[in-house]
Enzyme design. Structure first.
Site, PDB file in Angstrom:
ATOM      1  N   ILE A  13       0.831  -1.214   0.000  1.00  0.00           N
ATOM      2  CA  ILE A  13       0.000   0.000   0.000  1.00  0.00           C
ATOM      3  C   ILE A  13       0.864   1.263   0.000  1.00  0.00           C
ATOM      4  O   ILE A  13       0.356   2.361   0.172  1.00  0.00           O
ATOM      5  CB  ILE A  13      -1.003   0.026   1.178  1.00  0.00           C
ATOM      6  CG1 ILE A  13      -0.334  -0.256   2.535  1.00  0.00           C
ATOM      7  CG2 ILE A  13      -2.113  -0.981   0.949  1.00  0.00           C
ATOM      8  CD1 ILE A  13       0.299   0.933   3.154  1.00  0.00           C
ATOM      9  N   LYS A  37      15.052  -0.496   7.792  1.00  0.00           N
ATOM     10  CA  LYS A  37      14.019  -1.493   7.485  1.00  0.00           C
ATOM     11  C   LYS A  37      14.601  -2.815   7.972  1.00  0.00           C
ATOM     12  O   LYS A  37      15.269  -3.528   7.213  1.00  0.00           O
ATOM     13  CB  LYS A  37      13.701  -1.531   5.999  1.00  0.00           C
ATOM     14  CG  LYS A  37      12.511  -2.427   5.672  1.00  0.00           C
ATOM     15  CD  LYS A  37      12.113  -2.319   4.219  1.00  0.00           C
ATOM     16  CE  LYS A  37      10.930  -3.243   3.917  1.00  0.00           C
ATOM     17  NZ  LYS A  37       9.690  -2.809   4.590  1.00  0.00           N
ATOM     18  N   ALA A 118       7.288  -4.172   8.092  1.00  0.00           N
ATOM     19  CA  ALA A 118       6.988  -4.985   6.913  1.00  0.00           C
ATOM     20  C   ALA A 118       5.513  -5.345   6.974  1.00  0.00           C
ATOM     21  O   ALA A 118       5.027  -5.778   8.020  1.00  0.00           O
ATOM     22  CB  ALA A 118       7.845  -6.250   6.898  1.00  0.00           C
ATOM     23  N   PRO A 205      -1.753  11.509  -4.145  1.00  0.00           N
ATOM     24  CA  PRO A 205      -2.523  10.932  -5.248  1.00  0.00           C
ATOM     25  C   PRO A 205      -1.734   9.847  -5.966  1.00  0.00           C
ATOM     26  O   PRO A 205      -0.539   9.662  -5.718  1.00  0.00           O
ATOM     27  CB  PRO A 205      -2.765  12.135  -6.165  1.00  0.00           C
ATOM     28  CG  PRO A 205      -1.584  13.018  -5.919  1.00  0.00           C
ATOM     29  CD  PRO A 205      -1.241  12.853  -4.462  1.00  0.00           C
ATOM     30  N   ARG A 206      -2.383   9.152  -6.852  1.00  0.00           N
ATOM     31  CA  ARG A 206      -1.682   8.175  -7.697  1.00  0.00           C
ATOM     32  C   ARG A 206      -0.819   8.973  -8.669  1.00  0.00           C
ATOM     33  O   ARG A 206      -1.335   9.717  -9.504  1.00  0.00           O
ATOM     34  CB  ARG A 206      -2.701   7.309  -8.447  1.00  0.00           C
ATOM     35  CG  ARG A 206      -2.106   6.115  -9.191  1.00  0.00           C
ATOM     36  CD  ARG A 206      -1.592   5.085  -8.206  1.00  0.00           C
ATOM     37  NE  ARG A 206      -1.122   3.892  -8.883  1.00  0.00           N
ATOM     38  CZ  ARG A 206      -1.863   2.808  -9.075  1.00  0.00           C
ATOM     39  NH1 ARG A 206      -3.132   2.789  -8.657  1.00  0.00           N
ATOM     40  NH2 ARG A 206      -1.362   1.754  -9.665  1.00  0.00           N
TER      41      ARG A 206
END
Length: 228
Positions: A13, A37, A118, A205-206
């Site tokens: 996402i 990470k 994750a 936005p995309r």
């Protein structure tokens, strides 16, 4: 120095897209940046060892000199849940081990540090531990990336409830529009803003170009208490 744990409402996402954008915004404001990470699966075998695209994206937005292994100490090749990948590799995947690795990055005391999880909040580690146990050990406030698509309200509210229930602060959330065709998009965003108990750091936005600079243009660090 301010540090935050970045989680999401699901996998795929845009956690890393948003995290890299936040780091870029901080760098552009003249702040030193660092990131971690601690565990990643779906890594590619290279001459330098296993490398994860998300970890590399974060490393690219770190102004402090960090080795790849500092950003991503545990890397696994199969694109599967980290606890399964670790089990297959015979590697310990405990919250304590990840905590020790992340503390090395936090000890650098960058002006702005992000630790990206994750998947979502309750991703399993080993035994009965979850990635949320790492967040609890670190005690960092949390930034929640909401992948805006059908069902996101339920996912976001459950995630926020779990974060707060684990005794951590929800510092802010970001609306990442993963499905622009979502029915009643504006109404969904309004409901999220009304129901989530934290400020919105931006609505992304995309984007045709979802690079850190483009994403950073839609983000605001000020609700996190970062003076820009």
């Amino acid at each position: 120095m301010p540090a935050f744990f970045v989680t999401g409402t699901d996998t795929e996402i845009g956690k890393t897209t948003i995290a890299a954008g936040l780091l870029h915004a901080a760098r552009s404001a003249g702040l030193s940046t660092a990131a971690a990470k601690p565990v990643a699966s779906g890594c590619e075998a290279t001459a330098q060892g296993l490398r994860n695209g998300d970890a590399l994206a974060l490393l690219g937005e770190c102004s402090l000199a960090l080795a790849y292994e500092q950003v991503n100490p545990l890397a696994f090749e199969p694109a599967i849940a980290p606890h399964l990948a670790a089990r297959e590799a015979g590697v310990e995947l405990s919250a304590a081990r990840l905590h020790d690795a992340v503390r090395e990055v936090l000890a650098l005391r960058a002006d702005f540090t992000l630790v990206e999880g994750a998947g979502g909040w309750r991703v399993p580690l080993q035994g009965r531990e979850n990635l949320s146990d790492l967040a609890r050990l670190l005690g960092l406030p949390v930034v929640l990336v909401v992948g805006v698509r059908l069902g996101c309200i339920n996912h976001a509210l459950l995630s926020a409830e779990a974060i707060l229930g684990d005794g951590l602060a929800l510092a802010g959330w970001v609306a990442n529009i993963v499905d622009p065709a979502t029915s009643r998009l504006e109404e969904n965003l309004a409901t999220l803003a009304e129901r989530l108990p934290a400020p919105c750091l931006g609505r992304v936005p995309r984007l045709a170009d979802a690079g850190p600079a483009a994403v950073a243009a839609h983000l605001d660090l000020r609700p996190l208490g970062i003076g820009l």
